[in-house]
Design a protein around this motif. Structure first.
Motif, short mmCIF file in Angstrom:
data_model
loop_
_atom_site.label_atom_id
_atom_site.label_comp_id
_atom_site.label_asym_id
_atom_site.label_seq_id
_atom_site.Cartn_x
_atom_site.Cartn_y
_atom_site.Cartn_z
N GLY A 131 0.80 -1.22 0.00
CA GLY A 131 0.00 0.00 0.00
C GLY A 131 0.83 1.27 0.00
O GLY A 131 0.31 2.36 0.22
N GLY A 132 2.14 1.13 -0.26
CA GLY A 132 3.03 2.28 -0.28
C GLY A 132 4.20 2.08 0.66
O GLY A 132 4.25 1.12 1.42
N GLY A 133 5.16 3.00 0.59
CA GLY A 133 6.33 2.90 1.45
C GLY A 133 7.37 3.92 1.04
O GLY A 133 7.06 4.92 0.40
N VAL A 134 8.62 3.65 1.42
CA VAL A 134 9.70 4.60 1.21
C VAL A 134 10.92 3.90 0.62
O VAL A 134 11.33 2.85 1.10
CB VAL A 134 10.13 5.29 2.53
CG1 VAL A 134 11.25 6.29 2.28
CG2 VAL A 134 8.95 5.97 3.19
N ILE A 135 11.47 4.51 -0.43
CA ILE A 135 12.80 4.16 -0.92
C ILE A 135 13.72 5.30 -0.50
O ILE A 135 13.53 6.44 -0.92
CB ILE A 135 12.83 4.01 -2.45
CG1 ILE A 135 11.91 2.88 -2.90
CG2 ILE A 135 14.26 3.77 -2.93
CD1 ILE A 135 11.72 2.80 -4.40
N LEU A 136 14.68 5.01 0.36
CA LEU A 136 15.58 6.03 0.86
C LEU A 136 16.98 5.78 0.30
O LEU A 136 17.56 4.71 0.54
CB LEU A 136 15.60 6.04 2.39
CG LEU A 136 16.30 7.25 3.01
CD1 LEU A 136 15.62 7.66 4.31
CD2 LEU A 136 17.78 6.97 3.26
N ASN A 137 17.48 6.75 -0.45
CA ASN A 137 18.78 6.62 -1.11
C ASN A 137 19.82 7.46 -0.38
O ASN A 137 19.63 8.67 -0.19
CB ASN A 137 18.66 7.07 -2.56
CG ASN A 137 17.72 6.17 -3.34
OD1 ASN A 137 17.93 4.97 -3.45
ND2 ASN A 137 16.65 6.75 -3.90
N VAL A 138 20.91 6.82 0.02
CA VAL A 138 21.97 7.50 0.77
C VAL A 138 22.98 8.09 -0.21
O VAL A 138 23.59 7.37 -1.01
CB VAL A 138 22.66 6.52 1.73
CG1 VAL A 138 23.80 7.23 2.45
CG2 VAL A 138 21.65 5.97 2.74
N SER A 139 23.14 9.41 -0.15
CA SER A 139 24.06 10.13 -1.02
C SER A 139 25.13 10.81 -0.19
O SER A 139 25.26 10.57 1.02
CB SER A 139 23.29 11.15 -1.87
OG SER A 139 24.13 11.78 -2.81
N THR A 140 25.91 11.65 -0.81
CA THR A 140 27.05 12.28 -0.17
C THR A 140 27.18 13.73 -0.61
O THR A 140 26.73 14.09 -1.71
CB THR A 140 28.35 11.54 -0.55
OG1 THR A 140 29.49 12.32 -0.15
CG2 THR A 140 28.47 11.36 -2.06
#
Length: 253
Positions: A131-140
């Motif tokens: 039903g949905g969610g989060v993609i969290l991308n770690v950058s710099t």
């Protein structure tokens, strides 16, 4: 009320450094975590004591077939549903462009960018099923503030940021949010642990001469960064942090 109790997460590069700190924070808040990493021995040791909350899957995320297999295993454990993907895995080394090898170019692009694309692609059906969610991308910070000798590392993370922002457009109707955490300096990440000592010394001398360490400020504690990342995952469905630029807080400033 604990917003993360019983939620399902996949964390890449979770056997050491920031990834492991995020895994521990998620587990402490009651989430179930599948941890992806390449080294089976390191993964086993990292998850000791977290047997009730975390499950390790060995995979080289640079290889799309291995990513599909890893997410299939996670899907079996999570009943085909997923709430959070944390794309933390990455690699970088000091390499002036004229000296960088073909193999290192392929390695950094795959580790920092295409592996995250493979993981996001496999995660989307599972996030949609939940039903949905989060993609969290770690950058710099190197994605926006170029660093001598880290041109490819910064460029690959800049590509990840652009990809992350585009995902928001594609996935909005599915209630899947894509977020970026752009990090400054951190303690105890192991980022330069495998560098050639001569290259490390060259990098330090160059960055000192350029005043980079003074400009970057004090390094952050890993646990502080991990708590902030997990806080972002727990943001209410009606809100989103598309880009968080995270640095050490200096109360004296």
């Amino acid at each position: 009320m604990n917003a993360l109790q019983g939620r399902r997460a996949i964390v890449t590069g979770g056997s050491r450094g920031l990834g492991l700190a995020v895994v521990r924070e998620l587990a402490a808040r009651g989430a179930q975590v599948v941890v992806l990493a390449r080294d089976p021995g390191r993964l086993r040791d990292a998850l000791a004591g977290l047997a009730e909350q975390a499950f390790g899957v060995t995979a080289d995320l640079r290889e799309p077939a291995q990513v599909r297999r890893a997410f299939a295993e996670a899907g079996e454990r999570f009943g085909g549903r997923l709430d959070f993907l944390v794309n933390n895995a990455g690699a970088g080394s000091y390499q002036p462009v004229e000296r960088i090898s073909d193999e290192e170019i392929a390695h950094q692009l795959a580790s920092n960018f295409t592996s995250a694309v493979y993981c996001a692609r496999s995660a989307i059906p599972m996030l949609r099923a939940a039903g949905g969610g989060v993609i969290l991308n770690v950058s710099t910070e190197a994605a926006q503030q170029p660093v001598s000798g880290l041109a490819l590392y910064g460029a690959s993370k800049a590509a990840l940021e652009s990809f992350s922002l585009a995902l928001n457009q594609e996935l909005r109707a599915d209630r899947i949010k894509s977020s970026i955490v752009r990090l400054g300096r951190m303690k105890d990440t192991g980022f330069s642990k495998g560098w050639d000592p001569v290259m490390r010394a060259e990098a330090v001398a160059r960055w000192q001469a350029e005043g980079r360490f003074a400009a970057a400020g004090e390094p952050m504690e890993l646990d502080t960064v991990a708590r902030t990342i997990v806080d972002l995952l727990a943001v209410a469905p009606g809100a989103q942090a598309r880009l968080l630029d995270l640095r050490e807080f200096d109360a004296g400033m």
